[in-house]
Design a protein around this motif. Structure first.
Motif, PDB file in Angstrom:
ATOM      1  N   ALA A 190       0.878  -1.181   0.000  1.00  0.00           N
ATOM      2  CA  ALA A 190       0.000   0.000   0.000  1.00  0.00           C
ATOM      3  C   ALA A 190       0.910   1.224   0.000  1.00  0.00           C
ATOM      4  CB  ALA A 190      -0.905  -0.014   1.231  1.00  0.00           C
ATOM      5  N   ALA A 229       5.143   4.772   6.436  1.00  0.00           N
ATOM      6  CA  ALA A 229       4.867   3.952   7.615  1.00  0.00           C
ATOM      7  C   ALA A 229       4.004   2.754   7.198  1.00  0.00           C
ATOM      8  CB  ALA A 229       4.180   4.814   8.670  1.00  0.00           C
ATOM      9  N   ALA A 241       7.047  -1.574   6.590  1.00  0.00           N
ATOM     10  CA  ALA A 241       7.388  -2.961   6.932  1.00  0.00           C
ATOM     11  C   ALA A 241       8.011  -3.673   5.727  1.00  0.00           C
ATOM     12  CB  ALA A 241       6.133  -3.698   7.411  1.00  0.00           C
ATOM     13  N   PRO A 286      -2.458  -6.500   1.214  1.00  0.00           N
ATOM     14  CA  PRO A 286      -2.850  -5.903   2.500  1.00  0.00           C
ATOM     15  C   PRO A 286      -4.204  -5.196   2.285  1.00  0.00           C
ATOM     16  CG  PRO A 286      -1.399  -4.393   1.365  1.00  0.00           C
ATOM     17  CD  PRO A 286      -1.621  -5.573   0.423  1.00  0.00           C
ATOM     18  N   THR A 306      -6.792   1.348   4.163  1.00  0.00           N
ATOM     19  CA  THR A 306      -7.589   1.329   5.400  1.00  0.00           C
ATOM     20  C   THR A 306      -6.796   1.695   6.650  1.00  0.00           C
ATOM     21  OG1 THR A 306      -7.222  -1.018   5.912  1.00  0.00           O
ATOM     22  CG2 THR A 306      -9.073  -0.485   4.462  1.00  0.00           C
ATOM     23  N   ASP A 361      -5.102  -6.465  11.231  1.00  0.00           N
ATOM     24  CA  ASP A 361      -5.900  -6.268  12.453  1.00  0.00           C
ATOM     25  C   ASP A 361      -7.106  -7.184  12.451  1.00  0.00           C
ATOM     26  OD1 ASP A 361      -8.311  -4.466  11.390  1.00  0.00           O
ATOM     27  OD2 ASP A 361      -6.463  -3.696  10.514  1.00  0.00           O
TER      28      ASP A 361
HETATM   29  N1  AR6 Z   1       1.331  -6.711   6.978  1.00  0.00           N
HETATM   30  C1  AR6 Z   1       0.066  -6.624   6.542  1.00  0.00           C
HETATM   31  N2  AR6 Z   1      -0.705  -5.535   6.735  1.00  0.00           N
HETATM   32  C2  AR6 Z   1      -0.168  -4.501   7.411  1.00  0.00           C
HETATM   33  C3  AR6 Z   1       1.161  -4.520   7.913  1.00  0.00           C
HETATM   34  C4  AR6 Z   1       1.924  -5.705   7.666  1.00  0.00           C
HETATM   35  N3  AR6 Z   1       3.184  -5.833   8.075  1.00  0.00           N
HETATM   36  N4  AR6 Z   1       1.387  -3.337   8.545  1.00  0.00           N
HETATM   37  C5  AR6 Z   1       0.249  -2.617   8.456  1.00  0.00           C
HETATM   38  N5  AR6 Z   1      -0.694  -3.311   7.791  1.00  0.00           N
HETATM   39  P1  AR6 Z   1      -1.338   1.474   5.718  1.00  0.00           P
HETATM   40  P2  AR6 Z   1      -2.697   3.014   3.594  1.00  0.00           P
HETATM   41  C6  AR6 Z   1      -2.084  -2.951   7.457  1.00  0.00           C
HETATM   42  O1  AR6 Z   1      -1.440   2.621   6.666  1.00  0.00           O
HETATM   43  O2  AR6 Z   1      -3.843   3.257   4.479  1.00  0.00           O
HETATM   44  C7  AR6 Z   1       2.209   4.664   4.122  1.00  0.00           C
HETATM   45  O3  AR6 Z   1       2.922   5.655   4.784  1.00  0.00           O
HETATM   46  C8  AR6 Z   1      -2.763  -1.871   8.248  1.00  0.00           C
HETATM   47  O4  AR6 Z   1      -3.244  -2.378   9.495  1.00  0.00           O
HETATM   48  O5  AR6 Z   1      -0.072   0.710   5.661  1.00  0.00           O
HETATM   49  O6  AR6 Z   1      -2.944   2.547   2.194  1.00  0.00           O
HETATM   50  C9  AR6 Z   1       2.359   4.755   2.603  1.00  0.00           C
HETATM   51  O7  AR6 Z   1       3.650   5.194   2.245  1.00  0.00           O
HETATM   52  C10 AR6 Z   1      -3.915  -1.515   7.314  1.00  0.00           C
HETATM   53  O8  AR6 Z   1      -5.003  -2.425   7.483  1.00  0.00           O
HETATM   54  O9  AR6 Z   1      -1.628   1.956   4.178  1.00  0.00           O
HETATM   55  C11 AR6 Z   1       1.313   5.752   2.230  1.00  0.00           C
HETATM   56  O10 AR6 Z   1       1.784   7.079   2.397  1.00  0.00           O
HETATM   57  C12 AR6 Z   1      -3.317  -1.747   5.927  1.00  0.00           C
HETATM   58  O11 AR6 Z   1      -2.108  -2.458   6.128  1.00  0.00           O
HETATM   59  C13 AR6 Z   1       0.201   5.469   3.214  1.00  0.00           C
HETATM   60  O12 AR6 Z   1       0.835   4.883   4.345  1.00  0.00           O
HETATM   61  C14 AR6 Z   1      -3.023  -0.467   5.159  1.00  0.00           C
HETATM   62  O13 AR6 Z   1      -2.555   0.524   6.054  1.00  0.00           O
HETATM   63  C15 AR6 Z   1      -0.793   4.489   2.651  1.00  0.00           C
HETATM   64  O14 AR6 Z   1      -1.863   4.359   3.545  1.00  0.00           O
END
Ligand code: AR6
Length: 169
Positions: A23, A32, A37, A115, A119, A156
């Motif tokens: 994502a 982040a 990760a 992922p 969200t 989650d």
């Molecule tokens: N494995 C699987 N899912 C995960 C992991 C993991 N190791 N870590 C988090 N999630 P997010 P977005 C889940 O915030 O909303 C970044 O800074 C998390 O719980 O990672 O698309 C990018 O560079 C959630 O359900 O991505 C962008 O700037 C899901 O992954 C921005 O965040 C997506 O959460 C993208 O935001």
């Protein structure tokens, strides 16, 4: 077709699949959440490839190698930032899933893990996102035989429960 979709709760960076989806943000600059990760676990070569790609518009997806990950490929998909639902967020989220699957197919990936795009930091409502993701992937798989397995890797419990309910429908 449901036998080609699996739901798990866990860390996507640990999965042994041909491709994992990230994502990402449209600058492919890292960040982040799952993006952080994946870059941490995969090592710096993924970011070097991202720099060369330059960026990726919202709703689209681009591919790098998997670096030190078990997955051969990382598909960097850019989901929409949620801003109330009137900025084509639903379509852009669906496009992010569909374009990821198209990139996977181009790279002959047979197994792909997603992922829950948008969200987390991007704030897309989880239930609405799950329905869009599940429908987009199901529609794709019903028309295309090339991808054998799609895993929704939920981090989650909320998302895991939402996808489990969708699978049971
Ligand atoms: N494995 C699987 N899912 C995960 C992991 C993991 N190791 N870590 C988090 N999630 P997010 P977005 C889940 O915030 O909303 C970044 O800074 C998390 O719980 O990672 O698309 C990018 O560079 C959630 O359900 O991505 C962008 O700037 C899901 O992954 C921005 O965040 C997506 O959460 C993208 O935001």
């Amino acid at each position: 077709m449901n036998n080609r979709i699996q739901i798990i709760q866990g860390d996507i960076t640990e999965l042994e699949v041909d491709a994992i989806v990230n994502a990402a943000n449209s600058g492919l600059r890292g960040g982040a959440g799952v993006d952080g990760a994946i870059h941490r676990a995969g090592g710096p070569s993924i970011m070097e490839e991202c720099r060369k790609l330059g960026g990726c518009p919202t709703g689209h997806a681009v591919v790098t190698s998997g670096g030190k990950l078990k997955a051969k490929w990382v598909i960097h998909a850019v989901g929409p930032v949620w801003s109330g639902g009137h900025q084509q967020e639903d379509k852009l989220l669906s496009d992010a899933y569909k374009n990821s699957l198209l990139r996977a197919k181009e790279h002959q990936a047979k197994s792909v893990a997603f992922p829950n795009i948008s969200t987390g930091i991007y704030g897309f409502p989880k239930e609405r996102a799950a329905e869009i993701a599940y429908k987009t992937v199901s529609d794709f798989l019903s028309r295309d035989e090339s991808i054998e397995l799609v895993i929704f890797c939920c981090y989650d419990r909320d998302n895991y429960n939402l996808y489990s309910q969708l699978m049971q429908r």
